[in-house]
Design a protein around this motif. Structure first.
Motif, PDB file in Angstrom:
ATOM      1  N   LEU A 138       7.701   8.932  22.791  1.00  0.00           N
ATOM      2  CA  LEU A 138       9.097   9.728  22.540  1.00  0.00           C
ATOM      3  C   LEU A 138       8.429  11.353  22.581  1.00  0.00           C
ATOM      4  CD1 LEU A 138      12.069  10.215  21.958  1.00  0.00           C
ATOM      5  CD2 LEU A 138      11.604   9.927  19.522  1.00  0.00           C
ATOM      6  N   CYS A 180      12.210   0.508  32.033  1.00  0.00           N
ATOM      7  CA  CYS A 180      13.211   0.979  30.986  1.00  0.00           C
ATOM      8  C   CYS A 180      14.103  -0.093  30.738  1.00  0.00           C
ATOM      9  CB  CYS A 180      13.930   1.880  31.905  1.00  0.00           C
ATOM     10  SG  CYS A 180      12.979   3.634  32.032  1.00  0.00           S
ATOM     11  N   TRP A 206       8.396  12.458  25.924  1.00  0.00           N
ATOM     12  CA  TRP A 206       9.645  12.759  26.434  1.00  0.00           C
ATOM     13  C   TRP A 206       9.971  13.941  25.939  1.00  0.00           C
ATOM     14  CZ3 TRP A 206      13.257  11.300  29.838  1.00  0.00           C
ATOM     15  CH2 TRP A 206      14.561  11.834  30.008  1.00  0.00           C
ATOM     16  N   TYR A 210       5.859   1.312  27.853  1.00  0.00           N
ATOM     17  CA  TYR A 210       6.077   3.020  27.526  1.00  0.00           C
ATOM     18  C   TYR A 210       5.100   3.808  28.260  1.00  0.00           C
ATOM     19  CZ  TYR A 210       8.311   2.047  22.883  1.00  0.00           C
ATOM     20  OH  TYR A 210       9.233   1.518  22.033  1.00  0.00           O
ATOM     21  N   PHE A 253      15.069   6.228  26.252  1.00  0.00           N
ATOM     22  CA  PHE A 253      14.698   6.820  25.171  1.00  0.00           C
ATOM     23  C   PHE A 253      15.467   6.798  24.187  1.00  0.00           C
ATOM     24  CE2 PHE A 253      11.377   8.678  27.948  1.00  0.00           C
ATOM     25  CZ  PHE A 253      10.204   8.198  27.321  1.00  0.00           C
ATOM     26  N   GLU A 272       6.002   6.961  30.551  1.00  0.00           N
ATOM     27  CA  GLU A 272       5.203   8.120  30.549  1.00  0.00           C
ATOM     28  C   GLU A 272       4.891   8.600  31.989  1.00  0.00           C
ATOM     29  OE1 GLU A 272       1.842   9.863  27.586  1.00  0.00           O
ATOM     30  OE2 GLU A 272       2.806   8.072  27.023  1.00  0.00           O
ATOM     31  N   MET A 306      15.258   9.952  35.730  1.00  0.00           N
ATOM     32  CA  MET A 306      15.324  10.695  34.795  1.00  0.00           C
ATOM     33  C   MET A 306      16.564  10.181  33.780  1.00  0.00           C
ATOM     34  SD  MET A 306      12.875  12.786  34.297  1.00  0.00           S
ATOM     35  CE  MET A 306      13.279  13.944  33.068  1.00  0.00           C
ATOM     36  N   MET A 338      15.578   6.712  32.506  1.00  0.00           N
ATOM     37  CA  MET A 338      14.555   6.921  31.231  1.00  0.00           C
ATOM     38  C   MET A 338      15.376   7.710  29.982  1.00  0.00           C
ATOM     39  SD  MET A 338      11.129   7.992  32.849  1.00  0.00           S
ATOM     40  CE  MET A 338      11.550   9.345  33.858  1.00  0.00           C
ATOM     41  N   GLU A 339      16.525   8.318  30.441  1.00  0.00           N
ATOM     42  CA  GLU A 339      17.265   9.076  29.306  1.00  0.00           C
ATOM     43  C   GLU A 339      17.816   7.956  28.328  1.00  0.00           C
ATOM     44  OE1 GLU A 339      21.027  11.906  28.449  1.00  0.00           O
ATOM     45  OE2 GLU A 339      19.937  12.191  30.213  1.00  0.00           O
ATOM     46  N   GLU A 345       8.563  17.294  27.669  1.00  0.00           N
ATOM     47  CA  GLU A 345       8.894  17.565  28.944  1.00  0.00           C
ATOM     48  C   GLU A 345      10.655  17.881  28.928  1.00  0.00           C
ATOM     49  OE1 GLU A 345       6.726  18.711  30.706  1.00  0.00           O
ATOM     50  OE2 GLU A 345       4.855  17.303  29.924  1.00  0.00           O
ATOM     51  N   GLU A 346      11.351  16.839  28.318  1.00  0.00           N
ATOM     52  CA  GLU A 346      12.778  17.036  28.474  1.00  0.00           C
ATOM     53  C   GLU A 346      13.416  17.678  27.410  1.00  0.00           C
ATOM     54  OE1 GLU A 346      15.921  17.370  29.648  1.00  0.00           O
ATOM     55  OE2 GLU A 346      15.018  16.585  31.428  1.00  0.00           O
ATOM     56  N   ILE A 395       7.824  10.037  33.493  1.00  0.00           N
ATOM     57  CA  ILE A 395       8.067  11.283  33.424  1.00  0.00           C
ATOM     58  C   ILE A 395       7.185  12.476  34.197  1.00  0.00           C
ATOM     59  CG2 ILE A 395       8.051  13.164  31.370  1.00  0.00           C
ATOM     60  CD1 ILE A 395       8.308  10.753  29.498  1.00  0.00           C
TER      61      ILE A 395
END
Length: 711
Positions: free
Chosen positions: A386, A299, A389, A325, A359, A329, A352, A355-356, A392-393, A332
């Motif tokens: 992306l 990250c 992400w 990347y 992203f 993944e 999380m 990672m946010e 899932e999020e 996640i």
């Protein structure tokens, strides 16, 4: 008698070579030809031969003479036993510097001989032969047919052995293996897995032991030897390799590193994730800290590179960011894993958040992309991650994702329509383990996110205004054709089938939330046509039951809205579709012995049990949709009677213990039975003849009771 003269010849090299070529052409016997040949090979070894002269040598002797030299076992008097072979190899190595000759069948059929020389004991005076063999093999590898010939003729095994023996030129054996694996990885592992595993084993031992720059050099080499197939996790040797690689990487990443040291380590970690997910990371405190560190480093790298992208610097960083990347993944997936999680809840929450931010940097980068850059495989990798992400999020970065949606739809459309010539960046890193995704298939990775977004007002409106429904309909048609052309035997769920299922989810969201769009947009009429044709073909194949459930339910939901369209007016395709939909709905339940009493209980049919977790909601929605279709299609009750469903359902409900049928199921059955009884006198009579009034009362089906009581 010629030897002393040649050995002391110190005149002009080219003039001597010319003279020798003349002798080669005009030689009266083998002795004269051999003498001239010695001088030619001396010039070749000294590097005095240009392309023109090389061609002259070939024109003078062709492949016949070197071939004779290779098989000759009688050396000239006073010469070592391998003299003729050595001369033949030097000439072939010279010819191989011409790409046209390197791919000639006369060179390719010598591959077994080259392999034998690599595997023979090498005396100090034979090293030039080994060098010539490596030169020939390297040249063959660079030709179009070469890699396939090398694999089928056993060169992978020979190179592995040569490397493991550690003799002269073993470093070149490793380099050639890297080259071969880069071109034909699957075929190499298919044919020579034990030998390649032995090489990986040696490399992993060296990697763990090394405490100098060798460790980082091996980080660059090792990814080439990590297969995307099972050998790693299915053998004890493979598991030991993974354990050593984990320990070696933990040593590296736990130290203070320069960027040039960290990048290869991240790429190696990514290739391991690509091959076997997080299986190579041990459970427990050390493993969870390592995994968190790995994702954290990835990250940080992504943010540093993408938040303030310098075009020149970014170009050199694309490979390592693509590797990051892959690690993100995995992050996640591990944060969402509930069974035997590697991470603790606190670690998951921290990751999380980290990672946010990463992203956010990916979105920021994609918003800067210019039209002329769209073919860049790195953009594809960025969109793909992306997509993972977004799948899932759904709650974080919503504003930013909404703002990026026009770009994502446009990008996916361009790649889908044009068929992108983009070649994959770090091919293995962009390929799925079960079937490689072509770079133009960005939609495949965006679909799960689009499915979530179409359930929400703002992103759904953006997707509709950007023309996503029409694009998805075209994509559905294409994916359906792909699935139709695949083998009909049961197989693991393919990405094609998964994409079709997810698209059904997207379209279901649109049908429920935007029925006016379905009514007016011609896209949905085209989609309806495909659904009508596809369900009857799909339903008999039981391994496609989940997709059939999706298509049946979507088709029924759309049919309610498009009831007036020509395609649904008792056409053959409409009859076949509704017949198949009724079969799907009617065959889901059966009566079986109730262990808690002497009677029978209602149960999910055996052929539906394994898929029921995935299709039960669709089944209930399909029942509701069918009930809504019956008043709109006067010929539907007849189809239900033809399928003996009214009779079968009446019998089922009169046989089982009422307490075994839950309220939701009673509601679903009643909705359909009421509509059938209202629409058709014949259906009403069948229900009554099977004591319908009695069991309707038993199940508390008040609406059905009332309907049956009416004259």
């Amino acid at each position: 008698q010629h030897f002393p003269v040649m050995a002391s010849d110190s005149g002009d090299g080219h003039a001597t070579l010319k003279r020798c070529l003349g002798v080669l052409r005009d030689a009266r016997n083998d002795s004269e030809q051999f003498a001239a040949l010695l001088l030619v090979t001396k010039a070749v070894r000294a590097g005095e031969v240009d392309a023109k002269t090389r061609r002259q040598i070939f024109d003078a002797i062709g492949f016949t003479f070197p071939t004779r030299l290779l098989i000759s076992r009688q050396p000239p008097a006073g010469c070592p036993p391998h003299t003729f072979r050595a001369l033949g190899l030097t000439l072939l190595a010279c010819f191989c510097t011409d790409p046209e000759l390197a791919g000639h069948s006369q060179i390719l059929n010598k591959i077994p001989t080259f392999n034998d020389i690599l595997l023979s004991p090498c005396d100090p005076d034979c090293t030039s032969m080994v060098d010539d063999v490596y030169q020939c093999l390297g040249a063959v590898l660079a030709t179009a047919r070469g890699p396939r010939e090398l694999v089928t003729k056993g060169t992978v095994s020979a190179l592995c052995q040569a490397y493991l023996n550690g003799g002269h030129g073993s470093d070149r054996a490793l380099a050639l293996l890297v080259g071969l694996l880069a071109i034909a990885e699957a075929k190499c592992w298919q044919r020579d897995a034990p030998q390649l595993l032995a090489v990986l084993s040696k490399l992993s031992i060296d990697f763990l032991k090394a405490e100098d720059m060798t460790k980082f050099e091996l980080c660059e080499v090792l990814p080439h030897f990590i297969p995307l197939s099972p050998p790693l996790t299915e053998s004890s040797q493979g598991s030991e390799c993974l354990c050593r690689l984990y320990k070696g990487l933990a040593d590296i990443l736990g130290s203070k590193l320069s960027q040039s040291q960290r990048d290869p380590a991240l790429k190696l970690a990514a290739s391991l994730v690509q091959a076997c997910g997080a299986e190579w990371i041990p459970a427990g405190s050390a493993g969870s800290k390592f995994l968190a560190l790995l994702v954290n480093l990835a990250c940080v790298e992504v943010r540093l590179t993408l938040e303030e992208p310098d075009p020149v610097e970014l170009e050199g960083k694309k490979e390592v960011v693509t590797a990051c990347y892959i690690l993100m993944e995995m992050g996640i997936q591990e944060c969402l894993r509930e069974e035997n999680p590697l991470l603790e809840n606190m670690q998951k929450m921290q990751l999380m958040r980290i990672m946010e931010e990463a992203f956010g940097a990916v979105i920021f980068y994609l918003r800067q992309v210019k039209q002329e850059e769209l073919q860049d495989p790195f953009i594809f990798a960025s969109v793909r991650v992306l997509g993972a992400w977004m799948a899932e999020e759904t709650s974080s970065l919503k504003q930013e994702i909404c703002e990026l949606l026009p770009f994502l739809v446009d990008y996916a459309r361009k790649l889908f329509k044009e068929g992108s010539p983009a070649v994959s960046l770090l091919q293995a890193e962009l390929a799925s383990t079960e079937d490689s995704a072509l770079p133009q298939d960005a939609l495949r990775f965006l679909l799960p996110g689009f499915c979530h977004l179409t359930a929400e007002d703002r992103p759904r409106d953006i997707l509709i205004s950007e023309g996503a429904p029409a694009l998805l309909c075209e994509y559905f048609l294409q994916q359906w054709e792909v699935l139709s052309s695949e083998a009909t035997a049961p197989a693991p769920l393919t990405s094609t089938e998964m994409s079709l299922q997810t698209m059904c989810g997207v379209f279901l969201n649109l049908v429920v939330t935007a029925p006016d769009l379905v009514r007016r947009d011609k896209t949905f009429s085209s989609l309806m046509d495909v659904l009508l044709k596809s369900l009857p073909l799909l339903l008999p194949q039981k391994h496609h039951l989940v997709l059939a459930a999706n298509i049946a339910t979507l088709g029924l939901m759309m049919a309610r809205i498009l009831a007036g369209s020509a395609a649904l007016q008792e056409t053959q395709s409409a009859k076949e579709f509704f017949g198949a939909a009724i079969r799907f709905l009617s065959q889901a339940h059966t009566a079986q012995a109730d262990p808690s009493s002497d009677g029978l209980a209602v149960a999910v049919s055996p052929s539906y049990v394994s898929a029921w977790g995935d299709i039960s909601e669709l089944w209930f929605l399909g029942m509701q949709a069918l009930a809504g279709c019956i008043p709109r299609f006067p010929w539907l009750p007849h189809a239900a009677l033809q399928a003996h469903w009214v009779e079968g359902l009446s019998q089922l409900l009169s046989r089982v213990t009422p307490s075994s049928v839950d309220f939701e199921l009673i509601t679903a059955f009643q909705a359909v039975l009421v509509e059938l009884a209202r629409a058709s006198e014949q259906c009403r009579d069948v229900i009554l003849s099977h004591h319908g009034t009695e069991w309707a009362n038993l199940y508390g089906m008040a609406a059905l009771e009332q309907c049956l009581a009416e004259q």
